[in-house]
Structure formats: structure tokens, C-alpha cells
Scaffold this active site. Structure first.
Site, mmCIF file in Angstrom:
data_model
loop_
_atom_site.group_PDB
_atom_site.id
_atom_site.type_symbol
_atom_site.label_atom_id
_atom_site.label_comp_id
_atom_site.label_asym_id
_atom_site.label_seq_id
_atom_site.Cartn_x
_atom_site.Cartn_y
_atom_site.Cartn_z
ATOM 1 N N LYS A 14 0.830 -1.210 0.000
ATOM 2 C CA LYS A 14 0.000 0.000 0.000
ATOM 3 C C LYS A 14 0.865 1.262 0.000
ATOM 4 O O LYS A 14 0.602 2.191 -0.753
ATOM 5 C CB LYS A 14 -0.922 0.022 1.236
ATOM 6 C CG LYS A 14 -1.895 -1.140 1.306
ATOM 7 C CD LYS A 14 -2.882 -1.007 2.470
ATOM 8 C CE LYS A 14 -2.280 -1.110 3.853
ATOM 9 N NZ LYS A 14 -1.757 -2.459 4.195
ATOM 10 N N ARG A 89 -9.657 1.185 8.309
ATOM 11 C CA ARG A 89 -9.313 -0.170 8.722
ATOM 12 C C ARG A 89 -10.429 -0.826 9.526
ATOM 13 O O ARG A 89 -10.285 -1.958 9.950
ATOM 14 C CB ARG A 89 -8.065 -0.135 9.584
ATOM 15 C CG ARG A 89 -6.754 -0.414 8.822
ATOM 16 C CD ARG A 89 -5.666 -0.348 9.863
ATOM 17 N NE ARG A 89 -4.434 -0.968 9.551
ATOM 18 C CZ ARG A 89 -3.361 -0.339 9.084
ATOM 19 N NH1 ARG A 89 -3.421 0.910 8.735
ATOM 20 N NH2 ARG A 89 -2.233 -1.000 8.933
ATOM 21 N N ARG A 128 11.506 -6.028 5.205
ATOM 22 C CA ARG A 128 11.377 -4.616 5.585
ATOM 23 C C ARG A 128 11.905 -4.389 7.002
ATOM 24 O O ARG A 128 12.494 -3.362 7.304
ATOM 25 C CB ARG A 128 9.899 -4.184 5.503
ATOM 26 C CG ARG A 128 9.716 -2.698 5.766
ATOM 27 C CD ARG A 128 8.308 -2.257 5.503
ATOM 28 N NE ARG A 128 7.400 -2.657 6.564
ATOM 29 C CZ ARG A 128 6.084 -2.500 6.510
ATOM 30 N NH1 ARG A 128 5.516 -1.997 5.442
ATOM 31 N NH2 ARG A 128 5.323 -2.854 7.521
ATOM 32 N N ARG A 134 11.225 -1.080 11.550
ATOM 33 C CA ARG A 134 9.973 -0.598 12.132
ATOM 34 C C ARG A 134 9.658 -1.359 13.412
ATOM 35 O O ARG A 134 9.818 -2.570 13.476
ATOM 36 C CB ARG A 134 8.837 -0.797 11.119
ATOM 37 C CG ARG A 134 8.318 0.497 10.553
ATOM 38 C CD ARG A 134 7.284 0.260 9.501
ATOM 39 N NE ARG A 134 6.021 -0.258 10.025
ATOM 40 C CZ ARG A 134 4.876 -0.181 9.354
ATOM 41 N NH1 ARG A 134 4.844 0.382 8.171
ATOM 42 N NH2 ARG A 134 3.776 -0.690 9.870
ATOM 43 N N ARG A 145 -0.845 -8.121 13.770
ATOM 44 C CA ARG A 145 -1.393 -7.267 12.709
ATOM 45 C C ARG A 145 -2.259 -8.082 11.750
ATOM 46 O O ARG A 145 -3.290 -7.599 11.269
ATOM 47 C CB ARG A 145 -0.259 -6.539 11.983
ATOM 48 C CG ARG A 145 0.241 -5.341 12.799
ATOM 49 C CD ARG A 145 1.674 -4.988 12.492
ATOM 50 N NE ARG A 145 1.824 -4.478 11.156
ATOM 51 C CZ ARG A 145 2.972 -4.505 10.476
ATOM 52 N NH1 ARG A 145 4.055 -5.022 11.021
ATOM 53 N NH2 ARG A 145 3.029 -4.022 9.267
HETATM 54 P P1 AMP Z 1 0.552 1.052 8.740
HETATM 55 O O1 AMP Z 1 1.753 1.900 8.557
HETATM 56 O O2 AMP Z 1 -0.609 1.472 7.894
HETATM 57 O O3 AMP Z 1 0.852 -0.418 8.607
HETATM 58 O O4 AMP Z 1 0.057 1.268 10.252
HETATM 59 C C1 AMP Z 1 0.904 0.955 11.347
HETATM 60 C C2 AMP Z 1 0.091 0.907 12.626
HETATM 61 O O5 AMP Z 1 -0.527 2.165 12.873
HETATM 62 C C3 AMP Z 1 -1.061 -0.100 12.642
HETATM 63 O O6 AMP Z 1 -0.656 -1.415 12.954
HETATM 64 C C4 AMP Z 1 -1.940 0.507 13.731
HETATM 65 O O7 AMP Z 1 -1.415 0.300 15.023
HETATM 66 C C5 AMP Z 1 -1.818 1.994 13.427
HETATM 67 N N1 AMP Z 1 -2.804 2.428 12.410
HETATM 68 C C6 AMP Z 1 -2.551 2.969 11.188
HETATM 69 N N2 AMP Z 1 -3.670 3.246 10.524
HETATM 70 C C7 AMP Z 1 -4.687 2.868 11.349
HETATM 71 C C8 AMP Z 1 -6.104 2.870 11.236
HETATM 72 N N3 AMP Z 1 -6.706 3.333 10.123
HETATM 73 N N4 AMP Z 1 -6.831 2.403 12.286
HETATM 74 C C9 AMP Z 1 -6.235 1.953 13.413
HETATM 75 N N5 AMP Z 1 -4.907 1.887 13.576
HETATM 76 C C10 AMP Z 1 -4.132 2.350 12.564
#
Ligand code: AMP
Length: 188
Positions: A14, A89, A128, A134, A145
Site C-alpha cells: 500500500k 481499517r 522490511r 519498524r 497485525r
Molecule cells: P501502517 O503503517 O498502515 O501499517 O500502520 C501501522 C500501525 O498504525 C497499525 O498497525 C496501527 O497500530 C496503526 N494504524 C494505522 N492506521 C490505522 C487505522 N486506520 N486504524 C487503526 N490503527 C491504525
């Protein structure tokens, strides 16, 4: 306005494809994950509140994420549409996004769901982890996740399917190949 929701499990690409849509198709990009990581790095009160939750691989609460999304959306100007990356999400987030856009006389044009085998996803995430370090790319957090994705995020695909906006795109292959498939599927 051509708003696209980029959807898929952790590691589906993404972030990478959002960057392509930003540079090649001139869309604005909002990543709630990037926005939250910036809050954590800056040590803001919000960052302090969400840091541990994010590192565990759990989702941050709808209220907090919807607030972050709203302020990002309001500060984006002069774009012909937005790629929403990692948001919504949950179904509650999807409903909030619809309301926010409706109040601007706008709507989501399409939800692009990137489809990748689970084995390939895990391989990508572990790679990654080595490259970026990360906090949530550990084996334990990755498992969490995926659980969160399965339980809370997958229903979001049904939400957009119900609006005839779901487009599935094969997310395996080179970055360029996947990008061309997205362009073809959405017309952006
Ligand atoms: P990402 O970078 O999109 O993989 O997001 C990393 C982390 O941020 C996720 O595992 C959640 O803890 C939090 N996060 C990001 N976007 C959301 C969302 N839309 N709803 C809830 N938690 C989020």
C-alpha cells in the site's frame, strides 16, 4: 475528485503504490500509519498515547485515527484526489470517511484491494524489518497485525463491495507492473 482507498493486508504494498500514485498520477497521499509514526517520533501527547499500541500490532482506536485523518484531509489543498493508505481499517472508519467526504460533496471513487499470498507478505515484512527497523515488524507484532486485519479490517472490503466500489488487483510482481494494473483498474 478521484479518491482512492488502497486496501490490503500488512505488506501488500500500500505504501509503495501510494507513493507511485502521488508522483505519477498527482494524487494527494494520506497514510494514517505514517501520520501516527510521526506523532510517536515527535513525542506529542497523541504519540505517547499510541506508541505502545502500534508497536504491539494492535489497531489504534477509531476516535483517535478518525481525528488524525480529518486534520490531514483538511490540510490537503490543490490535489485532484486523495489516496487513502491504511485507512479505513474498520467499518466505523469507513462510515466516518463517507460522512466526511459527503460534507464536501465528494465520495470514494474506488477501493483497490491488493491481493498477495500470505507467504509472500510475511517474507516482505521480514525483509522490511531488516531494512527499516519498524517497531511493529517483529514476528509477534506481525502475527497480531494479521489477526487485527482478519477480524476488523476485512469487513471493510464488504462495505465497499456493497457500494460496487471494490476492485481487486494482483499485488504480486514488480512495483511498476502492479502500478499499471492499478491505473488500468481505476482510470487514474
Ligand atoms: P501502517 O503503517 O498502515 O501499517 O500502520 C501501522 C500501525 O498504525 C497499525 O498497525 C496501527 O497500530 C496503526 N494504524 C494505522 N492506521 C490505522 C487505522 N486506520 N486504524 C487503526 N490503527 C491504525
Amino acid at each position: 475528485m478521484s479518491h482512492i482507498v488502497l486496501f490490503g493486508p500488512p505488506g501488500a504494498g500500500k505504501g509503495t503504490q501510494s507513493a507511485m500514485l502521488k508522483t505519477e498520477a498527482g494524487l494527494g497521499h494520506i497514510s494514517t500509519g505514517d501520520a501516527l509514526r510521526a506523532e510517536v517520533a515527535a513525542g506529542t501527547p497523541l504519540g505517547k498515547e499510541v506508541g505502545a499500541v502500534m508497536a504491539s500490532g494492535a489497531l489504534v482506536s477509531d476516535d483517535l485515527v478518525i481525528g488524525v485523518l480529518k486534520s490531514r484531509l483538511e490540510s490537503l489543498n490543490g490535489v485532484k484526489g486523495v489516496v487513502f493508505d491504511g485507512f479505513p481499517r474498520t467499518v466505523a472508519q469507513a462510515q466516518a470517511l463517507d460522512q466526511m467526504l459527503a460534507s464536501r460533496n465528494e465520495s470514494v471513487a474506488a477501493m483497490v484491494s491488493l491481493v498477495v499470498d500470505k507467504e509472500e507478505l510475511i517474507e516482505r515484512l521480514l525483509k522490511r524489518a531488516e531494512a527499516e527497523g519498524r517497531a511493529d515488524d517483529t514476528r509477534e507484532s506481525i502475527a497480531k497485525r494479521f489477526d487485527e486485519y482478519q477480524a476488523k479490517t476485512l469487513p471493510v472490503a464488504d462495505y465497499y463491495r456493497g457500494q460496487n466500489k471494490l476492485v481487486e488487483v494482483n499485488g504480486s510482481g514488480s512495483v511498476e507492473e502492479v502500478f499499471q494494473r492499478i491505473r488500468q483498474a481505476t482510470g487514474v
